[in-house]
Design an enzyme around this catalytic site. Structure first.
Site, PDB file in Angstrom:
ATOM      1  N   LYS A 129     -10.326  -6.815 -30.625  1.00 11.13           N
ATOM      2  CA  LYS A 129     -10.433  -7.031 -29.037  1.00 11.13           C
ATOM      3  C   LYS A 129     -12.312  -6.779 -28.775  1.00 11.13           C
ATOM      4  O   LYS A 129     -12.771  -7.349 -27.891  1.00 11.13           O
ATOM      5  CB  LYS A 129      -9.840  -5.803 -28.609  1.00 11.13           C
ATOM      6  CG  LYS A 129      -9.579  -5.842 -26.933  1.00 11.13           C
ATOM      7  CD  LYS A 129      -9.000  -4.555 -26.450  1.00 11.13           C
ATOM      8  CE  LYS A 129      -7.854  -4.568 -25.702  1.00 11.13           C
ATOM      9  NZ  LYS A 129      -7.539  -3.291 -25.153  1.00 11.13           N
ATOM     10  N   LYS A 173       6.707   3.834 -15.061  1.00  7.29           N
ATOM     11  CA  LYS A 173       6.385   4.827 -16.018  1.00  7.29           C
ATOM     12  C   LYS A 173       6.005   6.014 -15.362  1.00  7.29           C
ATOM     13  O   LYS A 173       6.644   7.185 -15.608  1.00  7.29           O
ATOM     14  CB  LYS A 173       5.470   4.341 -17.152  1.00  7.29           C
ATOM     15  CG  LYS A 173       4.059   4.993 -16.987  1.00  7.29           C
ATOM     16  CD  LYS A 173       3.057   4.234 -18.371  1.00  7.29           C
ATOM     17  CE  LYS A 173       1.666   4.391 -17.765  1.00  7.29           C
ATOM     18  NZ  LYS A 173       1.146   5.650 -17.268  1.00  7.29           N
ATOM     19  N   LYS A 205      -2.384  12.440  -8.973  1.00  4.73           N
ATOM     20  CA  LYS A 205      -2.118  10.776  -9.584  1.00  4.73           C
ATOM     21  C   LYS A 205      -0.597  10.710  -9.527  1.00  4.73           C
ATOM     22  O   LYS A 205      -0.117   9.644  -8.987  1.00  4.73           O
ATOM     23  CB  LYS A 205      -2.779  10.901 -11.063  1.00  4.73           C
ATOM     24  CG  LYS A 205      -2.297   9.438 -11.645  1.00  4.73           C
ATOM     25  CD  LYS A 205      -2.927   8.543 -10.873  1.00  4.73           C
ATOM     26  CE  LYS A 205      -2.276   7.029 -11.309  1.00  4.73           C
ATOM     27  NZ  LYS A 205      -3.112   6.033 -11.631  1.00  4.73           N
ATOM     28  N   CYS A 248       2.222   0.897 -13.770  1.00  5.50           N
ATOM     29  CA  CYS A 248       2.079   2.464 -13.605  1.00  5.50           C
ATOM     30  C   CYS A 248       3.500   3.029 -12.725  1.00  5.50           C
ATOM     31  O   CYS A 248       3.990   4.048 -13.174  1.00  5.50           O
ATOM     32  CB  CYS A 248       0.991   2.651 -12.373  1.00  5.50           C
ATOM     33  SG  CYS A 248      -0.625   2.325 -13.231  1.00  5.50           S
ATOM     34  N   GLY A 266       7.341  -3.234  -9.892  1.00  2.00           N
ATOM     35  CA  GLY A 266       7.378  -3.342 -11.312  1.00  2.00           C
ATOM     36  C   GLY A 266       5.780  -2.765 -11.638  1.00  2.00           C
ATOM     37  O   GLY A 266       5.252  -2.347 -11.076  1.00  2.00           O
ATOM     38  N   LEU A 313      -6.631   2.392  -9.355  1.00  4.51           N
ATOM     39  CA  LEU A 313      -6.909   0.789  -9.314  1.00  4.51           C
ATOM     40  C   LEU A 313      -5.821  -0.004  -9.329  1.00  4.51           C
ATOM     41  O   LEU A 313      -4.629   0.238 -10.017  1.00  4.51           O
ATOM     42  CB  LEU A 313      -7.836   0.566 -10.285  1.00  4.51           C
ATOM     43  CG  LEU A 313      -8.963   1.503 -10.851  1.00  4.51           C
ATOM     44  CD1 LEU A 313      -9.609   1.083 -12.283  1.00  4.51           C
ATOM     45  CD2 LEU A 313      -9.978   1.399  -9.920  1.00  4.51           C
ATOM     46  N   ARG A 314      -5.537  -0.860  -8.341  1.00  2.00           N
ATOM     47  CA  ARG A 314      -4.459  -1.984  -8.261  1.00  2.00           C
ATOM     48  C   ARG A 314      -5.032  -2.923  -9.167  1.00  2.00           C
ATOM     49  O   ARG A 314      -6.265  -3.499  -8.868  1.00  2.00           O
ATOM     50  CB  ARG A 314      -4.292  -2.465  -6.845  1.00  2.00           C
ATOM     51  CG  ARG A 314      -3.451  -1.485  -5.956  1.00  2.00           C
ATOM     52  CD  ARG A 314      -3.662  -1.803  -4.536  1.00  2.00           C
ATOM     53  NE  ARG A 314      -5.110  -1.968  -4.162  1.00  2.00           N
ATOM     54  CZ  ARG A 314      -5.517  -2.613  -2.993  1.00  2.00           C
ATOM     55  NH1 ARG A 314      -4.771  -3.492  -2.432  1.00  2.00           N
ATOM     56  NH2 ARG A 314      -6.873  -2.868  -3.105  1.00  2.00           N
TER      57      ARG A 314
HETATM   58  C1  UDX Z   1      -0.519   0.817  -8.645  1.00  2.00           C
HETATM   59  C2  UDX Z   1      -1.298   1.676  -7.651  1.00  2.00           C
HETATM   60  O1  UDX Z   1      -1.317   1.023  -6.504  1.00  2.00           O
HETATM   61  C3  UDX Z   1      -2.487   2.147  -8.119  1.00  2.00           C
HETATM   62  O2  UDX Z   1      -3.268   2.954  -6.941  1.00  2.00           O
HETATM   63  C4  UDX Z   1      -2.519   2.736  -9.540  1.00  2.00           C
HETATM   64  O3  UDX Z   1      -3.436   3.474  -9.880  1.00  2.00           O
HETATM   65  C5  UDX Z   1      -1.788   2.047 -10.474  1.00  2.00           C
HETATM   66  O4  UDX Z   1      -0.480   1.557  -9.936  1.00  2.00           O
HETATM   67  P1  UDX Z   1      -0.491  -1.746  -9.352  1.00  2.00           P
HETATM   68  O5  UDX Z   1       0.565  -1.262 -10.548  1.00  2.00           O
HETATM   69  O6  UDX Z   1      -1.658  -2.590  -9.949  1.00  2.00           O
HETATM   70  O7  UDX Z   1      -1.212  -0.430  -8.816  1.00  2.00           O
HETATM   71  O8  UDX Z   1       0.025  -2.576  -8.001  1.00  2.00           O
HETATM   72  P2  UDX Z   1       0.441  -2.379  -6.897  1.00  2.00           P
HETATM   73  O9  UDX Z   1      -0.296  -3.472  -5.921  1.00  2.00           O
HETATM   74  O10 UDX Z   1       0.487  -1.032  -6.572  1.00  2.00           O
HETATM   75  O11 UDX Z   1       1.997  -2.985  -7.005  1.00  2.00           O
HETATM   76  C6  UDX Z   1       3.106  -2.377  -7.657  1.00  2.00           C
HETATM   77  C7  UDX Z   1       4.406  -2.957  -7.343  1.00  2.00           C
HETATM   78  O12 UDX Z   1       4.975  -2.715  -6.133  1.00  2.00           O
HETATM   79  C8  UDX Z   1       4.423  -4.462  -7.514  1.00  2.00           C
HETATM   80  O13 UDX Z   1       5.468  -4.979  -8.380  1.00  2.00           O
HETATM   81  C9  UDX Z   1       4.287  -4.795  -6.277  1.00  2.00           C
HETATM   82  O14 UDX Z   1       4.892  -6.226  -6.223  1.00  2.00           O
HETATM   83  C10 UDX Z   1       5.299  -3.892  -5.413  1.00  2.00           C
HETATM   84  N1  UDX Z   1       4.971  -3.666  -4.206  1.00  2.00           N
HETATM   85  C11 UDX Z   1       3.508  -3.106  -3.572  1.00  2.00           C
HETATM   86  C12 UDX Z   1       5.928  -4.048  -3.371  1.00  2.00           C
HETATM   87  O15 UDX Z   1       7.046  -4.540  -3.623  1.00  2.00           O
HETATM   88  N2  UDX Z   1       5.692  -3.752  -2.041  1.00  2.00           N
HETATM   89  C13 UDX Z   1       4.506  -3.475  -1.514  1.00  2.00           C
HETATM   90  O16 UDX Z   1       4.580  -3.494  -0.271  1.00  2.00           O
HETATM   91  C14 UDX Z   1       3.532  -3.015  -2.416  1.00  2.00           C
END
Ligand code: UDX
Length: 433
Positions: free
Chosen positions: A35, A266, A207, A263, A260, A153-154
């Site tokens: 990596k 888990k 968190k 984050c 899914g 972070l998303r």
């Molecule tokens: C998330 C948190 O948003 C972030 O702050 C954290 O640090 C890490 O986890 P992430 O997993 O990257 O980020 O994605 P996110 O945009 O939050 O979506 C998570 C899941 O929820 C996805 O599967 C998404 O499709 C779903 N989702 C999200 C929905 O089904 N509906 C929504 O309105 C928003």
């Protein structure tokens, strides 16, 4: 400031690159030599919009480097970030802290002068205390403070989230550590980003509470969506109608196939375990986890429904496999439940995802196609699992022509029911009775 970032996964790499872009001197460290070689060669191991350019610029301008060796970077660092993985421990759902502990051991022997050790990894309440004990034991003379600084972070919007966060949370009671953290994030104060200084345990819990609340919010709207279908209401209008209430807010109210990603699944389970151990179960979150798991498993049934309950010998075209758009991440993606369930009901699956290449190793027996039109060709039904932008603008007449029968199951509500009906599709979506 000099920063050593231990772990160049998603969080470490994005945070390291962004700190370098703030003007700090950052070395990203990882045990995975391949990596590091790739990163040195300018190759970014993950798909994250804007990250390649950010890394390239900061390497070129001499603020960002990569190494397999922690020695030099840690020795000279003002702050050492631990950004290693904390996956769900197999079997019991507790966060696996072995990488965090190993990082603490390693740092302990290398620190020189006052060093702030910062956990970016999502860690259960009390982990900061454990890290402190590990370092203290390994190096009784070390001058250090352990700080919690969770990331929010998303994926797909991580750089934006790092540079324009809603807030920064810093858990420490140490004044010197506080000064270092202030200095690290100083560029953000110009935008008046709120910085929440709090105790370390509180910060660790913030968190988990944030992620659990968001998972709960999504699960809430998903259940309302089911109700909408039963009573002939429209979940998107319900979401708008409640979301305009500032106390509720309009974000994270998109109904879909269940959450899914790396984050929410888990972290919700880890919070459940922490709360059970503390004797104060978080039953709302326990239920959220159950509902979401069941929901992902039930989605294939919606595809069977449009084909009169019989998928035997049918061809299903799948659009989107990653857990959400703008990422190549397949972790806990709804597709991992939906696709095998379709196959178990006798369907043949052909699929396309712009970035979900890892799916090839995770989904057996799927015919992976080169583009969306190839994936819908000859299909008895098409199911949209991930709302990539390119699926929003498909030539629907062409799609209809290519399909064997015009059945579309849209699990992300990217199309309008009346429009799809007018075009001659048999269309089913989420929560639009
Ligand atoms: C998330 C948190 O948003 C972030 O702050 C954290 O640090 C890490 O986890 P992430 O997993 O990257 O980020 O994605 P996110 O945009 O939050 O979506 C998570 C899941 O929820 C996805 O599967 C998404 O499709 C779903 N989702 C999200 C929905 O089904 N509906 C929504 O309105 C928003």
């Amino acid at each position: 400031m000099r920063v050593a970032m231990i772990g160049t996964g998603y969080v470490g790499l994005v945070s390291g690159a962004c700190f370098a872009d703030f003007g700090h001197d950052v070395c990203c460290i990882d045990k995975d030599a391949r990596k590091i070689e790739r990163l040195k060669a300018g190759e970014i191991p993950i798909f994250e919009p804007g990250l390649d350019a950010l890394v390239e610029r900061n390497v070129r301008e001499g603020r960002l480097s990569f190494s397999v060796q922690a020695d030099e970077a840690v020795r000279s660092a003002d702050a050492v970030f631990i950004a290693v993985g904390t996956p769900s421990r197999r079997g019991d759902g507790y966060a696996d802290l072995s990488y965090v502990h190993a990082a603490a051991e390693e740092i302990a022997g290398l620190m020189d002068g006052f060093t702030v050790v910062v956990t970016k990894s999502t860690v259960p309440v009390g982990t900061g205390d454990e890290i402190e004990a590990i370092i203290r034991k390994a190096n009784p003379n070390a001058d250090f403070a352990v700080v919690s600084n969770p990331e929010f972070l998303r994926e797909g919007a991580a750089i934006e989230d790092f540079k324009r966060p809603d807030r920064i949370v810093v858990g420490t009671e140490d004044e010197r550590a506080r000064a270092v953290m202030n200095e690290l994030y100083r560029p953000l104060f110009l935008n008046e980003t709120p910085i929440v200084f709090t105790g370390r345990r509180t910060s660790e819990l913030i968190k988990y509470a944030a992620n659990a609340f968001l998972a709960l919010k999504i699960t809430f709207i998903n259940e309302i969506a089911d109700l909408c279908e039963a009573v002939g209401a429209d979940v998107q209008q319900v979401a708008r109608g409640i979301g305009l209430d500032k106390r509720i807010g309009n974000k994270f109210l998109n109904a879909g196939p269940g959450y899914g990603g790396s984050c929410f699944p888990k972290d919700t389970i880890a919070l459940v375990r922490t709360a059970q151990d503390a004797g104060t179960p978080v039953r709302l979150i326990e239920t959220t986890v159950e509902i979401n798991d069941a929901r992902k498993k039930a989605m294939a049934g919606r595809v069977a429904d449009v084909l009169e309950g019989d998928l035997n010998g049918k061809t299903i075209g799948v659009l989107g496999l990653t857990f959400k758009p703008n990422t190549d991440d397949m972790r806990d993606a709804p597709s991992l439940d939906i696709v095998p369930a379709l196959q178990a009901m006798g369907a043949t699956v052909q699929a396309f995802d712009p970035e979900g290449h890892e799916a090839r190793q995770m989904l057996a027996g799927v015919d992976f196609k080169a583009g969306p039109y190839e994936a819908v060709e000859g299909a008895d039904a098409v199911v949209i699992i991930t709302e990539w932008d390119q699926f929003r603008a498909l030539d629907l007449d062409r799609v209809k022509q290519l399909m064997k029968s015009p059945n579309v199951v849209d699990l992300r509500n990217i199309y309008r029911p009346d429009d799809m009906k007018a075009r001659g599709f048999r269309y089913s979506s989420i929560g639009r009775g």
